[in-house]
Write a protein that holds these residues in place. Structure first.
Motif, PDB file in Angstrom:
ATOM      1  N   PHE A 103       0.864  -1.180   0.000  1.00  0.00           N
ATOM      2  CA  PHE A 103       0.000   0.000   0.000  1.00  0.00           C
ATOM      3  C   PHE A 103       0.901   1.230   0.000  1.00  0.00           C
ATOM      4  O   PHE A 103       2.111   1.123   0.254  1.00  0.00           O
ATOM      5  N   PRO A 104       0.373   2.408  -0.314  1.00  0.00           N
ATOM      6  CA  PRO A 104       1.213   3.599  -0.429  1.00  0.00           C
ATOM      7  C   PRO A 104       1.979   3.917   0.861  1.00  0.00           C
ATOM      8  O   PRO A 104       1.491   3.676   1.970  1.00  0.00           O
ATOM      9  N   THR A 107       0.828   5.019   4.772  1.00  0.00           N
ATOM     10  CA  THR A 107      -0.480   4.473   5.146  1.00  0.00           C
ATOM     11  C   THR A 107      -0.403   3.884   6.554  1.00  0.00           C
ATOM     12  O   THR A 107       0.512   3.130   6.859  1.00  0.00           O
ATOM     13  N   GLU A 136     -10.425   1.608   4.755  1.00  0.00           N
ATOM     14  CA  GLU A 136     -11.194   1.227   3.573  1.00  0.00           C
ATOM     15  C   GLU A 136     -10.880   2.182   2.436  1.00  0.00           C
ATOM     16  O   GLU A 136     -10.735   3.386   2.636  1.00  0.00           O
ATOM     17  N   GLY A 137     -10.729   1.620   1.228  1.00  0.00           N
ATOM     18  CA  GLY A 137     -10.430   2.432   0.053  1.00  0.00           C
ATOM     19  C   GLY A 137      -8.943   2.566  -0.228  1.00  0.00           C
ATOM     20  O   GLY A 137      -8.556   3.157  -1.234  1.00  0.00           O
ATOM     21  N   THR A 138      -8.085   2.032   0.645  1.00  0.00           N
ATOM     22  CA  THR A 138      -6.641   2.105   0.433  1.00  0.00           C
ATOM     23  C   THR A 138      -6.268   1.283  -0.796  1.00  0.00           C
ATOM     24  O   THR A 138      -6.657   0.123  -0.909  1.00  0.00           O
ATOM     25  N   PRO A 139      -5.511   1.860  -1.743  1.00  0.00           N
ATOM     26  CA  PRO A 139      -5.083   1.080  -2.912  1.00  0.00           C
ATOM     27  C   PRO A 139      -4.175  -0.086  -2.482  1.00  0.00           C
ATOM     28  O   PRO A 139      -3.383   0.048  -1.557  1.00  0.00           O
ATOM     29  N   VAL A 140      -4.312  -1.226  -3.148  1.00  0.00           N
ATOM     30  CA  VAL A 140      -3.453  -2.381  -2.912  1.00  0.00           C
ATOM     31  C   VAL A 140      -2.419  -2.409  -4.031  1.00  0.00           C
ATOM     32  O   VAL A 140      -2.769  -2.382  -5.210  1.00  0.00           O
ATOM     33  N   LEU A 141      -1.141  -2.466  -3.651  1.00  0.00           N
ATOM     34  CA  LEU A 141      -0.040  -2.411  -4.615  1.00  0.00           C
ATOM     35  C   LEU A 141       0.767  -3.709  -4.570  1.00  0.00           C
ATOM     36  O   LEU A 141       0.762  -4.402  -3.563  1.00  0.00           O
ATOM     37  N   VAL A 151      -7.068 -10.273  -3.909  1.00  0.00           N
ATOM     38  CA  VAL A 151      -7.398  -9.380  -2.810  1.00  0.00           C
ATOM     39  C   VAL A 151      -8.665  -9.933  -2.192  1.00  0.00           C
ATOM     40  O   VAL A 151      -9.655 -10.150  -2.885  1.00  0.00           O
ATOM     41  N   GLU A 153     -11.778  -9.367   0.022  1.00  0.00           N
ATOM     42  CA  GLU A 153     -12.559  -8.265   0.554  1.00  0.00           C
ATOM     43  C   GLU A 153     -13.716  -8.741   1.422  1.00  0.00           C
ATOM     44  O   GLU A 153     -14.499  -7.929   1.888  1.00  0.00           O
TER      45      GLU A 153
END
Length: 172
Positions: A103-104, A107, A136-141, A151, A153
């Motif tokens: 994640f970024p 975070t 919630e809404g965090t980009p997955v990298l 992923v 959910e």
């Protein structure tokens, strides 16, 4: 297993006097497929099953040809069963490589479950999985060059057990 979408398919192809079975990878990364011949009567496969294959992303490969053992008898029965897991069991982490968090940077997160976790990491597919709690809404990298394969959910707020709802809420 938490998968809701199939990751492989088995299909039959008739050839001259025989039936070939092919297995196809339906995902964007490698999978391991283990196939067996079940309830076989007057039947065998070439090559013999059980068999394990590692298929690259979206690839299809010949698994085996279904054959009669005694050709004087026209009847044969049996079926092929395949189970698949995401990933290549022969893959190893690159030595001296630093993996980024998925994640970024910056975070806020918690490590909810690590390697061999008793809640859901006690099977081969998940033994080395890590569960991160992020907003919630965090980009997955991807942790390095590659493709994010899965992923999950379905475990919002408290996983599958509502008893953990207060515990997870306290950590947010």
């Amino acid at each position: 297993n938490l998968q809701t979408q199939p990751i492989h398919e088995l299909r039959a192809r008739d050839t001259t006097g025989a039936t070939e079975y092919l297995v196809r990878n339906l995902v964007d990364g490698p999978i391991e497929v283990r196939c067996t011949l079940e309830d076989a009567h007057n039947a065998r496969t070439d090559p013999p099953l059980p068999r394990r294959l590692v298929l690259p992303a979206r690839a299809e490969q010949l698994l085996a040809e279904f054959q009669l053992i005694d050709t004087s008898k026209s009847q044969a029965s049996g079926y092929i069963e395949c189970r698949a897991m995401v990933g290549d069991p022969n893959a190893h982490p690159a030595e001296n490589t630093v993996y980024a968090l998925p994640f970024p940077a910056g975070t806020k997160y918690t490590l909810e479950q690590g390697f061999g976790g008793k809640f859901s990491h006690d099977d081969p597919e998940n033994r080395y999985a890590l569960d991160f709690g992020v907003p919630e809404g965090t980009p997955v990298l991807a942790a390095r060059a590659g493709v994010v394969m899965m992923v999950e959910e379905a475990f919002r707020a408290h996983g599958t057990d509502p008893r953990y709802g207060d515990d997870h809420a306290d950590r947010e």
